[in-house]
Design a protein around this motif. Sequence first.
Motif, PDB file in Angstrom:
ATOM      1  N   LYS A 107       0.750  -1.102   0.006  1.00  0.00           N
ATOM      2  CA  LYS A 107      -0.039   0.012   0.029  1.00  0.00           C
ATOM      3  C   LYS A 107       0.839   1.299  -0.004  1.00  0.00           C
ATOM      4  N   PRO A 108       1.828   1.519   0.791  1.00  0.00           N
ATOM      5  CA  PRO A 108       3.040   2.683   0.785  1.00  0.00           C
ATOM      6  C   PRO A 108       3.366   3.016  -0.695  1.00  0.00           C
ATOM      7  N   ILE A 109       3.762   1.808  -1.178  1.00  0.00           N
ATOM      8  CA  ILE A 109       4.383   1.786  -2.786  1.00  0.00           C
ATOM      9  C   ILE A 109       3.213   2.234  -3.648  1.00  0.00           C
ATOM     10  N   ARG A 110       1.950   1.924  -3.525  1.00  0.00           N
ATOM     11  CA  ARG A 110       0.810   2.058  -4.373  1.00  0.00           C
ATOM     12  C   ARG A 110       0.653   3.823  -4.127  1.00  0.00           C
ATOM     13  N   ALA A 111       0.486   4.149  -2.824  1.00  0.00           N
ATOM     14  CA  ALA A 111       0.530   5.449  -2.503  1.00  0.00           C
ATOM     15  C   ALA A 111       1.318   6.438  -3.285  1.00  0.00           C
ATOM     16  N   VAL A 112       2.445   6.123  -3.405  1.00  0.00           N
ATOM     17  CA  VAL A 112       3.354   6.924  -3.950  1.00  0.00           C
ATOM     18  C   VAL A 112       3.230   6.941  -5.461  1.00  0.00           C
ATOM     19  N   LEU A 113       3.112   5.789  -6.006  1.00  0.00           N
ATOM     20  CA  LEU A 113       2.771   5.579  -7.491  1.00  0.00           C
ATOM     21  C   LEU A 113       1.649   6.293  -8.054  1.00  0.00           C
ATOM     22  N   ALA A 155       0.168   8.909  -6.023  1.00  0.00           N
ATOM     23  CA  ALA A 155       0.340  10.296  -6.333  1.00  0.00           C
ATOM     24  C   ALA A 155       1.125  10.980  -7.548  1.00  0.00           C
ATOM     25  N   TRP A 156       2.152   9.978  -8.117  1.00  0.00           N
ATOM     26  CA  TRP A 156       2.651  10.265  -9.065  1.00  0.00           C
ATOM     27  C   TRP A 156       1.877  10.543 -10.400  1.00  0.00           C
ATOM     28  N   SER A 157       0.962   9.342 -10.300  1.00  0.00           N
ATOM     29  CA  SER A 157       0.017   9.123 -11.676  1.00  0.00           C
ATOM     30  C   SER A 157      -0.822  10.247 -11.604  1.00  0.00           C
ATOM     31  N   TRP A 158      -1.423  10.751 -10.616  1.00  0.00           N
ATOM     32  CA  TRP A 158      -2.398  11.818 -10.664  1.00  0.00           C
ATOM     33  C   TRP A 158      -1.636  13.371 -10.938  1.00  0.00           C
ATOM     34  N   LEU A 159      -0.475  13.440 -10.422  1.00  0.00           N
ATOM     35  CA  LEU A 159       0.393  14.458 -10.517  1.00  0.00           C
ATOM     36  C   LEU A 159       0.614  14.619 -12.077  1.00  0.00           C
ATOM     37  N   VAL A 160       1.143  13.417 -12.874  1.00  0.00           N
ATOM     38  CA  VAL A 160       1.315  13.560 -14.204  1.00  0.00           C
ATOM     39  C   VAL A 160       0.029  13.660 -15.111  1.00  0.00           C
ATOM     40  N   PHE A 161      -1.049  13.197 -14.620  1.00  0.00           N
ATOM     41  CA  PHE A 161      -2.222  13.490 -15.256  1.00  0.00           C
ATOM     42  C   PHE A 161      -2.866  15.004 -14.981  1.00  0.00           C
ATOM     43  N   SER A 217     -11.894   5.740  -3.078  1.00  0.00           N
ATOM     44  CA  SER A 217     -10.449   6.146  -2.855  1.00  0.00           C
ATOM     45  C   SER A 217      -9.779   6.774  -3.886  1.00  0.00           C
ATOM     46  N   TRP A 218      -8.559   7.574  -3.879  1.00  0.00           N
ATOM     47  CA  TRP A 218      -7.740   7.825  -4.857  1.00  0.00           C
ATOM     48  C   TRP A 218      -6.694   6.871  -5.196  1.00  0.00           C
ATOM     49  N   LEU A 219      -6.501   6.001  -4.617  1.00  0.00           N
ATOM     50  CA  LEU A 219      -5.528   5.075  -4.406  1.00  0.00           C
ATOM     51  C   LEU A 219      -5.415   4.074  -5.629  1.00  0.00           C
ATOM     52  N   GLN A 220      -4.577   3.869  -6.484  1.00  0.00           N
ATOM     53  CA  GLN A 220      -4.819   3.246  -7.803  1.00  0.00           C
ATOM     54  C   GLN A 220      -4.325   1.805  -7.372  1.00  0.00           C
ATOM     55  N   SER A 221      -4.650   0.917  -8.153  1.00  0.00           N
ATOM     56  CA  SER A 221      -4.408  -0.447  -7.985  1.00  0.00           C
ATOM     57  C   SER A 221      -3.803  -1.076  -9.159  1.00  0.00           C
ATOM     58  N   ARG A 222      -2.817  -1.889  -9.002  1.00  0.00           N
ATOM     59  CA  ARG A 222      -2.205  -2.915 -10.239  1.00  0.00           C
ATOM     60  C   ARG A 222      -3.594  -3.344 -10.917  1.00  0.00           C
ATOM     61  N   PHE A 275      -7.662  16.129 -27.558  1.00  0.00           N
ATOM     62  CA  PHE A 275      -8.072  15.988 -25.969  1.00  0.00           C
ATOM     63  C   PHE A 275      -7.933  14.641 -25.535  1.00  0.00           C
ATOM     64  N   ARG A 276      -8.522  13.704 -26.072  1.00  0.00           N
ATOM     65  CA  ARG A 276      -8.271  12.240 -25.885  1.00  0.00           C
ATOM     66  C   ARG A 276      -7.026  11.640 -25.708  1.00  0.00           C
ATOM     67  N   LYS A 277      -5.895  12.436 -26.302  1.00  0.00           N
ATOM     68  CA  LYS A 277      -4.364  11.963 -26.052  1.00  0.00           C
ATOM     69  C   LYS A 277      -3.862  12.524 -24.727  1.00  0.00           C
ATOM     70  N   VAL A 278      -4.885  13.186 -23.957  1.00  0.00           N
ATOM     71  CA  VAL A 278      -3.965  13.689 -22.896  1.00  0.00           C
ATOM     72  C   VAL A 278      -3.895  12.537 -22.018  1.00  0.00           C
ATOM     73  N   VAL A 279      -4.252  11.448 -22.145  1.00  0.00           N
ATOM     74  CA  VAL A 279      -4.073  10.530 -21.111  1.00  0.00           C
ATOM     75  C   VAL A 279      -2.619   9.577 -21.552  1.00  0.00           C
ATOM     76  N   MET A 280      -2.192  10.043 -22.632  1.00  0.00           N
ATOM     77  CA  MET A 280      -1.035   9.008 -23.023  1.00  0.00           C
ATOM     78  C   MET A 280       0.099   8.968 -22.158  1.00  0.00           C
ATOM     79  N   PRO A 281       0.707  10.373 -21.614  1.00  0.00           N
ATOM     80  CA  PRO A 281       1.841  10.433 -20.813  1.00  0.00           C
ATOM     81  C   PRO A 281       1.628   9.645 -19.542  1.00  0.00           C
ATOM     82  N   ASN A 282       0.104   9.409 -19.134  1.00  0.00           N
ATOM     83  CA  ASN A 282      -0.210   8.834 -17.794  1.00  0.00           C
ATOM     84  C   ASN A 282       0.056   7.279 -18.076  1.00  0.00           C
TER      85      ASN A 282
END
Length: 270
Positions: A8-14, A16-22, A205-210, A54-61
């Motif tokens: 879970k702590p690793i997922r929290a970091v990842l 946060a990183w993913s939402w920041l990129v988005f 939750s905002w937490l992402q899962s694999r 606009f749809r391509k905004v997801v690509m960096p994420n």
Amino acid sequence: MLAVMDWKPIRAVLSAWSWLVFGISVILWLPMVALVRLVTMPFDKGAYAAGYLFRKVVMPNGWLNPLWRFTTSGDLPDDMRHPYVVVANHESFVDMVLLSHLPTEMKYLSKIEILKIPVLGQLMRLSRDIPLVRGDAKSGIAALKIAQERLDQKTSVLIFPEGSRSKTGELREFSAGAFKLAIEGGHPILPLAIYGTRDCLEKHSWLQSRANAEVRVLEPIPTEGLTRRDLDQLRTQTRDAIIAGREQLRREHGDAPPTDEGIGENELAG
């Protein structure tokens, strides 16, 4: 390494990183989409070019997020400007991220709350996506009228006829709006089966899962010669095709069948 990412702590970091990129991508995309919309407005009434960008905004994420793996399968029709009423099952907010990986543009019928999100909502409005107040019959009628305008401008329209996802994972009943639109305008239905996006986010939750998620383009369903009397049959045929497509994806992904059954009440007007 994969097991570490489930911690879970690793997922929290990842996450946060993913939402920041988005978030950064959305901010960077806004002036680009606005410029494309301004330049193409005189000859692109349906905002196809702006929406495609606009749809391509997801690509960096997608490139930078190690938790999510998105794939597409099946063949899109040769000419999506035909246009089509695109119908998909609804598993998560992440559905829109997955669908953006398809190499085409279509206008999304989206609940108004999403269009009120700062910057993201502005991008959706520039792209001429269609707002819907869920549970409001008048809004449902207005949204279908706007959808018909988009179809008249040779741009396909995407509708989630379940309205909102079910708690069990089973498909809800489909509302009639998409099928009325297709029959009255003589537009073919293009079914899409979505699988795996339900697992991308922890519930509430905002937490992402694999997760591995996939969208499969299914065979188009023609509507030539159909009338209102054929609406229920068309709705059932489309829903059955999506159920079969999603079941095929489940088997290919090697997942166990769902244990809970039952279908919730449909919340989409129209």
